[in-house]
Design an enzyme around this catalytic site. Structure first.
Site, PDB file in Angstrom:
ATOM      1  N   GLU A  27     -34.696  89.317  34.569  1.00  0.00           N
ATOM      2  CA  GLU A  27     -36.091  89.239  34.135  1.00  0.00           C
ATOM      3  C   GLU A  27     -36.203  89.564  32.651  1.00  0.00           C
ATOM      4  OE1 GLU A  27     -38.409  87.402  35.605  1.00  0.00           O
ATOM      5  OE2 GLU A  27     -38.268  88.684  37.377  1.00  0.00           O
ATOM      6  N   SER A  61     -59.092  69.594  39.376  1.00  0.00           N
ATOM      7  CA  SER A  61     -58.379  70.581  40.185  1.00  0.00           C
ATOM      8  C   SER A  61     -59.178  70.835  41.453  1.00  0.00           C
ATOM      9  CB  SER A  61     -58.205  71.892  39.402  1.00  0.00           C
ATOM     10  OG  SER A  61     -57.948  72.943  40.316  1.00  0.00           O
ATOM     11  N   SER A 117     -47.092  79.152  38.630  1.00  0.00           N
ATOM     12  CA  SER A 117     -48.016  78.062  38.973  1.00  0.00           C
ATOM     13  C   SER A 117     -48.129  77.089  37.802  1.00  0.00           C
ATOM     14  CB  SER A 117     -49.388  78.618  39.339  1.00  0.00           C
ATOM     15  OG  SER A 117     -49.916  79.379  38.279  1.00  0.00           O
ATOM     16  N   SER A 118     -48.045  77.593  36.590  1.00  0.00           N
ATOM     17  CA  SER A 118     -48.188  76.674  35.451  1.00  0.00           C
ATOM     18  C   SER A 118     -46.972  75.759  35.330  1.00  0.00           C
ATOM     19  CB  SER A 118     -48.447  77.436  34.146  1.00  0.00           C
ATOM     20  OG  SER A 118     -47.424  78.353  33.893  1.00  0.00           O
ATOM     21  N   ASP A 162     -38.750  79.270  34.131  1.00  0.00           N
ATOM     22  CA  ASP A 162     -39.704  78.798  35.133  1.00  0.00           C
ATOM     23  C   ASP A 162     -39.659  77.279  35.279  1.00  0.00           C
ATOM     24  OD1 ASP A 162     -40.339  81.423  34.970  1.00  0.00           O
ATOM     25  OD2 ASP A 162     -42.338  81.136  34.099  1.00  0.00           O
TER      26      ASP A 162
HETATM   27  C1  GLA Z   1     -42.495  84.354  32.511  1.00  0.00           C
HETATM   28  C2  GLA Z   1     -41.927  83.349  31.521  1.00  0.00           C
HETATM   29  C3  GLA Z   1     -40.426  83.155  31.727  1.00  0.00           C
HETATM   30  C4  GLA Z   1     -39.699  84.511  31.765  1.00  0.00           C
HETATM   31  C5  GLA Z   1     -40.401  85.484  32.702  1.00  0.00           C
HETATM   32  C6  GLA Z   1     -39.821  86.879  32.622  1.00  0.00           C
HETATM   33  O1  GLA Z   1     -42.409  83.851  33.826  1.00  0.00           O
HETATM   34  O2  GLA Z   1     -42.562  82.096  31.653  1.00  0.00           O
HETATM   35  O3  GLA Z   1     -39.897  82.325  30.714  1.00  0.00           O
HETATM   36  O4  GLA Z   1     -39.573  85.039  30.478  1.00  0.00           O
HETATM   37  O5  GLA Z   1     -41.795  85.593  32.425  1.00  0.00           O
HETATM   38  O6  GLA Z   1     -38.501  86.891  33.059  1.00  0.00           O
END
Ligand code: GLA
Length: 356
Positions: A27, A61, A117-118, A162
Site C-alpha cells: 500500500e 449514472s 470505483s473510479s 488500481d
Molecule cells: C489509491 C491510488 C493507488 C495507490 C493506493 C494506495 O488507490 O489510486 O494508486 O497509491 O491509493 O496504495
C-alpha cells in the site's frame, strides 16, 4: 425497454465492464515505483454506449441518477463525468477520433471505500470505446490511459495499481505487479485461505485526503536519499537519518515493499496474515493514513478465530479493510465481526463475500 433507451431513446451499441479491486499487500508503494498485490473483487461497473445524435457527449449514472452533458470540449465536468470525459479526451489526444457519445453507467463498486470505483469506471469506459471503434490499444495501454485520466482530470496524483488491477486482475488470483517495469505474475491465494472485505462506514475522498501530500513527502525523501524513487532503497536502516515525518513515511514504503517481496516467495496463509498485520501497523503508525474506526475494525478482525491477518486497504483515511481468513469461513467471520462492530455504534458493511 432497457434503461439506456429510457434515457437516450435508442438502443446501446456496445457494452463493457470492469471490476473494482482490493489490495492485499503493497500500500502506497505504487507511486514509489514499488510492488503491489491486488486482486479483483466481484463488484463491477458496466458502461453501455452509443452515438449521440446531437454534437454533445451525454453521460448518465444510474446509481447517482445524474445526467451530464458536455457543452464544450474545454469544459471538464465534475463528479463521475470527469473520469469518462478524461478518458475520451486522452483518446483524442492520442489521435483517435471519438464522435459525440451517449454513455450509460451502472456500478456495484462502492464509491469512496478504497476499492477503485473510479478505475473501474475508467477501464470500463475505455474498453467500451475500444470495442465500439476497434481501437488498437491493449490492456496495459488502457490502464495507462485510465491512470492519466485520474491524474489530469480528477486531480489525484495516483500510481498505476488500481487501473492495472481493474484492467488485468481476476477474483481467483492475486496479481503481483512491479509498478516500475510493469512486470507481473498471476499468483494463487495462499493455500487454505480466502478474503473478507468490510467497509468501515467512514467514507474517504482521495483528492481531499492527504494522498497528494504523502506522495510529495516520498518524492522529497527519495531526493534527499539521492535515489530515483523509494523503491531503490531496500534496507530500512538507510532512512533513519531523514528528518521527520520523511523518516517514518519512507520506513513504511521500504518495509512494505519488502513484505510484498516476501509474499511473492509463496508463503503460508499464516505468514501472509502476519505480513498484513504488520502492514496495517506501518500504515497506522508510520504512514498515518488510518482512522480510529478502521483501527477498531481491523483489530476486531485480527482477534477473531480463523483470521490469519487484516489491514486497511487502498489509500486509507477511511474506507474498507481486507482480511485473509480460513477458506470456507469468510461469511461467518464477516457476519460475526460486523455485528460486534456495528453494535458499538458504527455503520460497517460486508462487501466480500457477497451476500446472495
Ligand atoms: C489509491 C491510488 C493507488 C495507490 C493506493 C494506495 O488507490 O489510486 O494508486 O497509491 O491509493 O496504495
Amino acid at each position: 425497454m432497457t434503461n439506456f433507451e429510457k434515457i437516450f431513446t435508442e438502443i446501446p451499441e456496445t457494452e463493457a465492464s470492469a471490476t473494482g479491486r482490493v489490495n492485499l499487500l503493497g500500500e502506497h508503494t505504487d507511486y514509489n515505483d514499488g510492488f503491489v498485490m491486488p486482486t479483483a473483487i466481484p463488484q463491477s461497473t458496466t458502461v453501455q454506449l452509443g452515438l449521440s445524435n446531437d454534437l454533445q457527449h451525454h453521460f448518465y449514472s444510474e446509481d447517482l441518477d445524474e445526467l451530464v452533458t458536455i457543452l464544450e470540449t474545454n469544459h471538464t465536468p465534475s463528479g463521475f463525468g470527469s473520469y469518462i470525459f478524461g478518458c475520451l479526451q486522452l483518446l483524442e489526444k492520442e489521435g483517435h477520433k471519438i464522435p459525440p457519445l451517449n454513455i450509460y453507467v451502472k456500478s456495484s463498486v462502492p464509491i469512496g471505500s478504497g476499492l477503485s470505483s473510479s478505475a473501474a469506471l475508467e477501464v470500463a469506459t475505455l474498453r467500451g470505446v475500444r470495442s465500439r471503434f476497434d481501437l488498437p490499444i491493449d490492456d496495459i495501454q488502457i490502464a495507462q490511459l485510465a491512470q492519466q485520466a485520474e491524474i489530469i482530470y480528477a486531480g489525484v496524483q495516483c500510481g498505476i495499481m488500481d487501473q492495472m488491477a481493474s484492467s488485468l486482475a481476476d477474483p481467483e488470483h492475486i496479481l503481483f505487479l512491479d509498478t516500475r517495469t510493469l512486470e507481473r505474475q498471476v499468483l494463487p491465494f495462499p493455500s487454505g485461505a480466502e478474503i473478507v472485505v468490510m467497509d468501515s462506514g467512514v467514507p474517504r475522498t482521495l483528492a481531499t485526503s492527504g494522498y497528494n501530500q504523502r506522495r510529495a513527502e516520498c518524492e522529497e525523501a527519495a531526493h534527499l536519499l539521492r535515489v530515483k524513487a523509494l523503491r531503490d532503497i531496500t534496507d530500512p536502516n538507510m532512512v533513519e537519518e531523514l528528518p521527520e515525518p520523511l523518516r517514518r513515511r519512507s520506513r513504511h514504503v521500504v518495509t512494505e515493499n519488502n513484505r510484498v517481496l516476501e509474499a511473492l516467495q509463496g508463503i503460508s496463509a499464516q505468514r501472509f496474515g502476519e505480513l498484513m498485520n504488520a502492514s496495517h501497523a506501518s500504515l497506522r503508525d508510520d504512514y498515518e493514513v488510518s482512522v480510529p474506526a478502521l483501527d477498531t475494525l481491523v483489530a476486531m478482525l485480527q482477534e477473531t478465530a480463523g483470521v490469519f491477518g487484516a489491514r486497511l486497504t487502498g489509500a486509507g483515511f477511511g474506507g474498507a479493510c481486507v482480511a485473509l481468513v480460513e477458506a470456507g469461513r469468510g461469511n461467518a467471520i464477516a457476519i460475526d465481526v460486523l455485528q460486534r462492530y456495528n453494535s458499538a455504534g458504527n455503520n460497517g458493511r460486508i462487501l466480500v463475500p457477497q451476500v446472495t
